[in-house]
Design an enzyme around this catalytic site. Structure first.
Site, PDB file in Angstrom:
ATOM      1  N   HIS A  61     -53.954 -41.630 -12.771  1.00 41.29           N
ATOM      2  CA  HIS A  61     -55.044 -42.152 -13.579  1.00 41.29           C
ATOM      3  C   HIS A  61     -56.238 -41.209 -13.651  1.00 41.29           C
ATOM      4  O   HIS A  61     -57.032 -41.286 -14.582  1.00 41.29           O
ATOM      5  CB  HIS A  61     -55.509 -43.506 -13.025  1.00 41.29           C
ATOM      6  CG  HIS A  61     -56.661 -44.086 -13.781  1.00 41.29           C
ATOM      7  ND1 HIS A  61     -56.542 -44.532 -15.083  1.00 41.29           N
ATOM      8  CD2 HIS A  61     -57.956 -44.248 -13.446  1.00 41.29           C
ATOM      9  CE1 HIS A  61     -57.720 -44.967 -15.497  1.00 41.29           C
ATOM     10  NE2 HIS A  61     -58.597 -44.805 -14.536  1.00 41.29           N
ATOM     11  N   CYS A  62     -56.394 -40.311 -12.693  1.00 40.59           N
ATOM     12  CA  CYS A  62     -57.645 -39.547 -12.602  1.00 40.59           C
ATOM     13  C   CYS A  62     -57.591 -38.140 -13.188  1.00 40.59           C
ATOM     14  O   CYS A  62     -58.334 -37.807 -14.112  1.00 40.59           O
ATOM     15  CB  CYS A  62     -58.100 -39.464 -11.140  1.00 40.59           C
ATOM     16  SG  CYS A  62     -58.655 -41.048 -10.480  1.00 40.59           S
ATOM     17  N   ILE A  63     -56.729 -37.295 -12.642  1.00 40.60           N
ATOM     18  CA  ILE A  63     -56.787 -35.866 -12.969  1.00 40.60           C
ATOM     19  C   ILE A  63     -56.568 -35.589 -14.465  1.00 40.60           C
ATOM     20  O   ILE A  63     -57.266 -34.759 -15.039  1.00 40.60           O
ATOM     21  CB  ILE A  63     -55.789 -35.070 -12.106  1.00 40.60           C
ATOM     22  CG1 ILE A  63     -56.183 -35.189 -10.625  1.00 40.60           C
ATOM     23  CG2 ILE A  63     -55.763 -33.598 -12.502  1.00 40.60           C
ATOM     24  CD1 ILE A  63     -55.209 -34.565  -9.670  1.00 40.60           C
TER      25      ILE A  63
END
Length: 434
Positions: free
Chosen positions: A270-272
């Site tokens: 979900h982040c990078i």
């Protein structure tokens, strides 16, 4: 400050909005630390599972969840009226991108608006969801002050970025250092007291929420840019006939000045893959273009297509066209040994292969099926010799450690290993590396 006293003597009631990969582990740690904890989620299925002591997150220990639920320390609800009984509330909701690749903060906004009617004096609210610098003060603070309470005097507001690495056997929520930035020094002090009461890790205080928000973006953009660099060099090395994995192994023998990053079929989680878009979007407000970041995003975003192109070339060498070929993809989780497939590059590789007419099947020991654009795709239940032999090409897209790669090599016609998962296999005539 009454709230600090309640945190010190553990009489405070703690709330967590969003019971996903970030929220549920945080709620569990709060309850394990001895605090009465209420989890809020709009999905009734999650609420029912938590209240039944049924775990659905890999980083939570089943027995821990069952014990704290049975003891009454943790409960879940979709009724936001119960916010009124909480002294501290952490917002841990998704911050995805919309169809135009722009930040979608609707979940954060809706969470804040749900809190407002039930706010009270001496309340602490912490945003943990990853977002662009300025969100806490520009979006959250004005919404919360509609309650008639003044930030820094009547209630406390801070940003403390989540640091969750699914599958990490060393660092979990409890022992990962925490960054905290409050709207005022008092806000920072109260938020730090919350995490000091529940975590076994240092709390790093910063001067503002914007610093904490930018810090989180830096963490993930650092990875995005470095992965973009190695992906580009891997493409070049392939053209030059150089094994880039060997290059990285050689470079990391240097004890200083180098941190190893590895190429792959793209970025997942979900982040990078998402966070640099948040920063690039916000930067345009200041007439600034994040050229290096955007370049790395372009490289990483193109990797699934590049892997499909390489697959086509491998098939051509064995006199097979991509159209009509049967391809077995090993692994659809976004990283090894977890069941999370959010933003998985493997799923994007599959889409590229199918676009070219390939008949694609997948096997993942952690993911039996996945949903993409409303369609459920089911995986193979077992990795058999018959399944491997039926494929014209096997593509390794996730390096799960519980897959017998020697067995795969023995039965496969051709293998495209995008993760160097088969590095210890000696017989390599049918293996090609990214």
């Amino acid at each position: 400050m009454i709230i600090k006293e309640k945190l010190l003597n553990k009489s405070a009631t703690l709330g967590v909005i969003g019971l996903g990969y970030v929220g549920l582990p945080l709620a569990v740690e709060k309850a394990k630390a001895g605090f009465k904890t209420i989890g809020f989620d709009v999905q009734e299925s999650k609420v029912k599972m938590v209240n039944s002591g049924i775990n659905y997150i890999g980083d939570v220990i089943n027995e821990d969840l069952e014990e704290i639920v049975n003891s009454g320390l943790l409960s879940a609800t979709s009724d936001f009226e119960q916010v009124a009984s909480a002294d501290c509330v952490c917002i841990c909701v998704p911050t995805p991108l919309d169809k135009h690749q722009q930040p979608d903060l609707s979940y954060v906004k809706e969470s804040a608006e749900s809190i407002v009617p039930y706010m009270h004096k001496n309340m602490l609210i912490v945003l943990e969801s990853t977002t662009y610098p300025g969100t806490t003060e520009e979006l959250l603070k004005p919404i919360l002050e509609k309650s008639g309470l003044k930030c820094g005097e009547d209630f406390y507001l801070a940003f403390s970025p989540e640091r969750v690495d699914p599958g990490n056997i060393i660092y979990k929520t409890k022992n990962t250092p925490k960054v905290v930035g409050g709207v005022t020094p008092k806000c920072t002090d109260v938020a730090a007291a919350l995490y000091e009461a529940i975590l076994e890790a240092p709390i790093h205080r910063v001067s503002s929420p914007a610093v904490a928000e930018m810090e989180k973006i830096l963490e993930n953009t650092y990875r995005n840019v470095n992965i973009g660099l190695v992906n580009e060099l891997a493409i070049l090395s392939n053209k030059m006939g150089i094994n880039f994995w060997e290059v990285v192994d050689a470079a990391k023998s240097k004890p200083y000045g180098f941190h190893a990053f590895y190429p792959g079929p793209g970025l997942g989680g979900h982040c990078i893959p998402l966070d640099p878009y948040y920063l690039s979007w916000k930067a345009r407000e200041y007439g600034f273009h994040t050229s290096m970041i955007e370049s790395s995003m372009m490289i990483n975003d193109r990797m699934p297509e590049y892997c499909a192109e390489r697959s086509s070339k491998i098939l051509n060498r064995i006199k097979k066209a991509m159209n009509g070929s049967r391809i077995l993809v090993l692994g659809v989780a976004y990283k090894q040994d977890i069941e999370d497939y959010r933003e998985s590059p493997a799923i994007k590789v599959i889409a590229e292969l199918e676009k070219e007419g390939a008949d694609v099947v997948f096997y993942d020991p952690f993911v039996s099926e996945y949903r993409e654009q409303g369609v459920i795709k089911k995986g193979q239940s077992e990795l058999t010799a018959k399944l491997i032999e039926s494929a014209d090409l096997v593509i390794v897209t996730t390096a799960h450690t519980n897959v017998d790669y020697g067995f795969v090599q023995k039965h496969a016609k051709a293998i495209f290993d995008t993760k160097n998962a088969m590095k210890h296999i000696e017989l390599r005539e049918n293996i090609e590396l990214l």
